[in-house]
Motif scaffolding. Structure first.
Motif, PDB file in Angstrom:
ATOM      1  N   ALA A 186      42.847  43.816  37.510  1.00  0.00           N
ATOM      2  CA  ALA A 186      41.703  43.064  36.989  1.00  0.00           C
ATOM      3  C   ALA A 186      42.045  41.602  36.703  1.00  0.00           C
ATOM      4  CB  ALA A 186      41.183  43.724  35.721  1.00  0.00           C
ATOM      5  N   GLY A 187      43.304  41.223  36.903  1.00  0.00           N
ATOM      6  CA  GLY A 187      43.699  39.838  36.678  1.00  0.00           C
ATOM      7  C   GLY A 187      43.946  39.500  35.222  1.00  0.00           C
ATOM      8  N   ARG A 189      46.651  40.800  33.507  1.00  0.00           N
ATOM      9  CA  ARG A 189      48.106  40.756  33.372  1.00  0.00           C
ATOM     10  C   ARG A 189      48.689  40.248  34.683  1.00  0.00           C
ATOM     11  NH1 ARG A 189      49.408  46.724  32.065  1.00  0.00           N
ATOM     12  NH2 ARG A 189      51.400  46.109  32.989  1.00  0.00           N
ATOM     13  N   PRO A 190      49.865  39.619  34.631  1.00  0.00           N
ATOM     14  CA  PRO A 190      50.415  39.008  35.847  1.00  0.00           C
ATOM     15  C   PRO A 190      50.898  40.042  36.858  1.00  0.00           C
ATOM     16  CG  PRO A 190      51.980  38.817  34.047  1.00  0.00           C
ATOM     17  CD  PRO A 190      50.705  39.346  33.443  1.00  0.00           C
ATOM     18  N   VAL A 191      50.692  39.731  38.132  1.00  0.00           N
ATOM     19  CA  VAL A 191      51.153  40.610  39.208  1.00  0.00           C
ATOM     20  C   VAL A 191      52.530  40.192  39.725  1.00  0.00           C
ATOM     21  CG1 VAL A 191      50.161  39.310  41.148  1.00  0.00           C
ATOM     22  CG2 VAL A 191      50.380  41.805  41.307  1.00  0.00           C
ATOM     23  N   LYS A 192      52.925  38.967  39.439  1.00  0.00           N
ATOM     24  CA  LYS A 192      54.193  38.475  39.995  1.00  0.00           C
ATOM     25  C   LYS A 192      55.390  39.363  39.633  1.00  0.00           C
ATOM     26  CE  LYS A 192      57.100  34.408  40.695  1.00  0.00           C
ATOM     27  NZ  LYS A 192      57.561  33.085  40.211  1.00  0.00           N
ATOM     28  N   PRO A 193      55.544  39.828  38.388  1.00  0.00           N
ATOM     29  CA  PRO A 193      56.690  40.703  38.090  1.00  0.00           C
ATOM     30  C   PRO A 193      56.714  41.966  38.935  1.00  0.00           C
ATOM     31  CG  PRO A 193      55.689  39.903  36.061  1.00  0.00           C
ATOM     32  CD  PRO A 193      54.760  39.524  37.168  1.00  0.00           C
ATOM     33  N   ILE A 194      55.540  42.480  39.307  1.00  0.00           N
ATOM     34  CA  ILE A 194      55.483  43.702  40.119  1.00  0.00           C
ATOM     35  C   ILE A 194      55.867  43.398  41.558  1.00  0.00           C
ATOM     36  CG2 ILE A 194      54.050  45.672  40.771  1.00  0.00           C
ATOM     37  CD1 ILE A 194      54.597  45.152  37.705  1.00  0.00           C
ATOM     38  N   LYS A 490      44.757  46.169  52.086  1.00  0.00           N
ATOM     39  CA  LYS A 490      44.238  47.128  51.105  1.00  0.00           C
ATOM     40  C   LYS A 490      43.296  46.486  50.090  1.00  0.00           C
ATOM     41  CE  LYS A 490      45.898  50.882  48.115  1.00  0.00           C
ATOM     42  NZ  LYS A 490      45.387  51.973  48.977  1.00  0.00           N
ATOM     43  N   TYR A 491      43.535  45.205  49.771  1.00  0.00           N
ATOM     44  CA  TYR A 491      42.770  44.568  48.692  1.00  0.00           C
ATOM     45  C   TYR A 491      42.157  43.239  49.124  1.00  0.00           C
ATOM     46  CZ  TYR A 491      45.540  47.671  45.628  1.00  0.00           C
ATOM     47  OH  TYR A 491      46.143  48.755  45.030  1.00  0.00           O
ATOM     48  N   ASN A 492      41.002  42.914  48.536  1.00  0.00           N
ATOM     49  CA  ASN A 492      40.525  41.536  48.495  1.00  0.00           C
ATOM     50  C   ASN A 492      41.199  40.882  47.299  1.00  0.00           C
ATOM     51  OD1 ASN A 492      38.660  41.528  50.683  1.00  0.00           O
ATOM     52  ND2 ASN A 492      37.209  42.677  49.415  1.00  0.00           N
ATOM     53  N   VAL A 493      41.683  39.666  47.477  1.00  0.00           N
ATOM     54  CA  VAL A 493      42.413  38.986  46.406  1.00  0.00           C
ATOM     55  C   VAL A 493      41.632  37.745  45.992  1.00  0.00           C
ATOM     56  CG1 VAL A 493      44.594  37.953  45.709  1.00  0.00           C
ATOM     57  CG2 VAL A 493      44.583  39.804  47.381  1.00  0.00           C
ATOM     58  N   SER A 494      41.459  37.575  44.697  1.00  0.00           N
ATOM     59  CA  SER A 494      40.764  36.405  44.162  1.00  0.00           C
ATOM     60  C   SER A 494      41.429  36.002  42.852  1.00  0.00           C
ATOM     61  CB  SER A 494      39.275  36.717  43.946  1.00  0.00           C
ATOM     62  OG  SER A 494      39.119  37.812  43.052  1.00  0.00           O
ATOM     63  N   ALA A 495      40.988  34.885  42.304  1.00  0.00           N
ATOM     64  CA  ALA A 495      41.535  34.417  41.029  1.00  0.00           C
ATOM     65  C   ALA A 495      40.507  34.612  39.922  1.00  0.00           C
ATOM     66  CB  ALA A 495      41.915  32.947  41.131  1.00  0.00           C
ATOM     67  N   PHE A 517      50.204  32.242  37.870  1.00  0.00           N
ATOM     68  CA  PHE A 517      48.799  32.638  37.796  1.00  0.00           C
ATOM     69  C   PHE A 517      48.625  34.157  37.921  1.00  0.00           C
ATOM     70  CE2 PHE A 517      50.089  30.990  41.952  1.00  0.00           C
ATOM     71  CZ  PHE A 517      49.994  32.124  42.733  1.00  0.00           C
ATOM     72  N   ASN A 518      47.560  34.655  37.341  1.00  0.00           N
ATOM     73  CA  ASN A 518      47.140  36.045  37.543  1.00  0.00           C
ATOM     74  C   ASN A 518      46.186  36.099  38.729  1.00  0.00           C
ATOM     75  OD1 ASN A 518      48.551  36.398  35.195  1.00  0.00           O
ATOM     76  ND2 ASN A 518      46.829  37.146  33.986  1.00  0.00           N
ATOM     77  N   LEU A 519      46.074  37.266  39.344  1.00  0.00           N
ATOM     78  CA  LEU A 519      45.171  37.458  40.475  1.00  0.00           C
ATOM     79  C   LEU A 519      44.385  38.749  40.290  1.00  0.00           C
ATOM     80  CD1 LEU A 519      47.572  36.531  43.442  1.00  0.00           C
ATOM     81  CD2 LEU A 519      45.692  35.139  42.551  1.00  0.00           C
ATOM     82  N   ILE A 520      43.185  38.783  40.886  1.00  0.00           N
ATOM     83  CA  ILE A 520      42.344  39.981  40.859  1.00  0.00           C
ATOM     84  C   ILE A 520      42.462  40.685  42.212  1.00  0.00           C
ATOM     85  CG2 ILE A 520      39.981  40.848  40.684  1.00  0.00           C
ATOM     86  CD1 ILE A 520      39.352  38.362  38.956  1.00  0.00           C
ATOM     87  N   PHE A 521      42.710  41.999  42.184  1.00  0.00           N
ATOM     88  CA  PHE A 521      42.816  42.797  43.401  1.00  0.00           C
ATOM     89  C   PHE A 521      41.680  43.816  43.430  1.00  0.00           C
ATOM     90  CE2 PHE A 521      46.967  41.087  42.640  1.00  0.00           C
ATOM     91  CZ  PHE A 521      47.494  40.832  43.896  1.00  0.00           C
ATOM     92  N   THR A 522      40.801  43.670  44.408  1.00  0.00           N
ATOM     93  CA  THR A 522      39.670  44.583  44.556  1.00  0.00           C
ATOM     94  C   THR A 522      39.873  45.422  45.808  1.00  0.00           C
ATOM     95  OG1 THR A 522      38.248  42.885  43.565  1.00  0.00           O
ATOM     96  CG2 THR A 522      37.162  44.735  44.684  1.00  0.00           C
TER      97      THR A 522
END
Length: 530
Positions: A186-187, A189-194, A490-495, A517-522
């Motif tokens: 949902a954007g 929390r950060p995705v970069k660590p994952i 798999k995902y649409n990516v947005s900010a 930055f955080n990102l949203i994955f749909t």
């Protein structure tokens, strides 16, 4: 008085006559009459001030390499600068960079003697493969790594890279889709660590036959963060690099570098090397992975390697995951900034998926794989374009002897900056749209061909070239391609609405801040066969 005046006149005439005779003897006038200067070429450059040299010139929001490019318009494609205690030469054309890296690579095998580099590698930067001066020992260390880190196409190592990457992406998808991690998608929390953890596991699985848990292993999380902190730091420039007498003001920073490096080193020794050494089978001649190969060499009576050598070498290569993770995040950022590019990548992926479904292939959650790369030229070109516009600088080289570049004398110990920024963003190389993000510039279709293929010009060298080229570049390319392709399939990516991803992107730098930055994955709908 008159006699004295006549004496000085005669003495002056005699001196002039002697000078003329000596010049004639040496052929000076003849050389000038033939249009040739007897003097060697001399380099020009900006005014050098006491203590700081020309460092006052480097204060630009676009970074020092943009400054180097501007200065090259005034002083030429090769010029000199005094930066603090370091005499530097900057080369900005493909021909000159190729001369430094290839034609005279043996003359420029040194690396800068920055304090930061020593703190990162146990007090001696020569422990590092990337930051060491060239030597027979370093050549030996690279030769051990070559078959694992630069595998030939179709080799077992190449197949293993693909298998490891696909398996790890499956683990990452499982983690992301766990209800406990809904905030990441949902954007919030950060995705970069994952992303960094997933790519780090690709490296440890491929090189060490070991992977670590995203959820429970706090030490693993800490180490991937430490690697990212170091990757960000090493891509920055600091005054202390050129003014070492400022060390007292950087003591806290240098201590942090040492602490990060020590934490990483302890983790690798305790969690990877020691368990592997305990189970090492010296009777077999076939190493299971890169870690085995290093340990075999350590046990050999003819080996020059010590414990320090193998520990630092493994650390060097495992640290490559930070470059891959940051590259993936930069590609995702560009996919958000340019939605039409994301759409085109997904259309390319969808075509591959439909083809599999029509052939009766079960795709599941892993819809595309490295084997599909020939059918995904646009996706690959987006990765290359991301590397181009980021223009991450090549580590400076240092002259190991008195030499020259295109006839200009370069003294031993001179630092040579290779202006990759000029090469990657220069209109003379890429045309009037050089500063636009345009992946199709890497696509080519010959007459009679029906599909695009990826084509890279010789002057594009994101991994450097010559004997000090990045030995792990195939790992970078392979793991980055799999991660980017599977995420966008798999995902649409947005900010999030409040996030501007462009603020985290720094000119002339592939690294992103550790906290960016955080990102949203749909989740996207799976394509169906036509």
């Amino acid at each position: 008085m008159v006699a004295a005046t006549m004496f000085w006149i005669l003495l002056s005439c005699a001196s002039t006559l002697y000078f003329v005779l000596m010049c004639m003897k040496r052929g000076v006038f003849g050389a000038r009459l033939r249009g040739k200067s007897p003097e060697r070429k001399s380099l020009r450059g900006p005014l050098s001030l006491p203590l700081i040299g020309s460092m006052y010139k480097l204060g630009s929001p676009e970074g020092p390499f943009a400054v180097f490019t501007d200065l090259s318009h005034k002083y030429g494609q090769i010029f000199e600068m005094q930066l603090g205690v370091s005499k530097c030469v900057i080369v900005s054309s493909y021909a000159l960079i190729k001369e430094v890296l290839i034609t005279k690579g043996g003359h420029f095998g040194g690396r800068p003697d920055f304090l930061r580099f020593h703190h990162l590698f146990g007090g001696d930067r020569n422990n590092s493969l990337a930051l060491c001066d060239w030597s027979d020992l370093q050549r030996k260390r690279r030769s051990i790594a070559r078959s694992f880190c630069s595998p030939r196409g179709g080799s077992s190592q190449q197949e293993e890279i693909s298998r490891v990457a696909v398996d790890e992406i499956a683990q990452m998808f499982e983690y992301l889709e766990d209800p406990r991690n809904a905030e990441i998608l949902a954007g919030e929390r950060p995705v970069k660590p994952i992303v960094l953890a997933a790519v780090a596991n690709m490296f440890t699985k491929y090189m060490c036959s070991t992977r670590f848990d995203y959820y429970q292993d706090e030490e693993f999380k800490h180490v991937t963060r430490a690697f990212d902190d170091i990757f960000w730091d090493i891509n920055q420039g600091y005054a202390v690099d050129f003014l070492p007498w400022l060390k007292v003001f950087y003591s806290g920073h240098l201590t942090r570098l040492s602490d990060w490096a020590n934490d990483i080193r302890g983790f690798i020794l305790r969690r990877i090397i020691e368990p592997r050494r305990a189970s090492l089978d010296l009777d077999t001649e076939i190493p299971r992975d890169f870690t085995d190969a290093l340990l075999f060499h350590l046990q050999s009576t003819q080996s020059e390697l010590s414990w320090q050598h193998i520990l630092f070498e493994l650390e060097d290569f495992l640290g490559g995951h930070s470059a891959v993770g940051n590259l993936v995040m930069m590609v995702l950022a560009n996919a958000v900034i340019h939605p039409e590019i994301q759409t085109r990548i997904q259309e390319e992926c969808d075509a591959v998926i439909r083809g599999k479904l029509e052939r009766g292939v079960e795709v599941g959650s892993l819809m595309v794989s490295p084997r599909d790369k020939p059918q995904l030229p646009y996706t690959e070109s987006v990765i290359w374009e991301t590397l181009r516009v980021s223009s991450s600088p090549i580590v400076p080289h240092v002259a190991t002897c008195d030499t020259d570049i295109s006839g200009y004398p370069v003294a031993k110990d001179t630092m040579v900056f290779l202006n990759n920024y000029s090469l990657n963003l220069g209109e003379e190389y890429w045309g009037a749209d050089a500063r636009q993000f345009k992946p199709e510039r890497f696509l080519k279709r010959e007459e009679g061909e029906t599909v695009d293929r990826v084509s890279r010009p010789d002057f594009f060298m994101p991994f450097s070239t010559g004997k000090r080229t990045c030995i792990g570049q195939k790992l970078v390319q392979g793991f980055a391609f799999v991660t980017v392709t599977m995420l966008l399939a798999k995902y649409n990516v947005s900010a999030p609405p409040t996030v501007d991803v462009t603020k985290s992107i720094q000119s002339s730098c592939l690294a992103l801040p550790p906290d960016c930055f955080n990102l949203i994955f749909t989740k996207r709908k799976l394509p169906v066969s036509s």
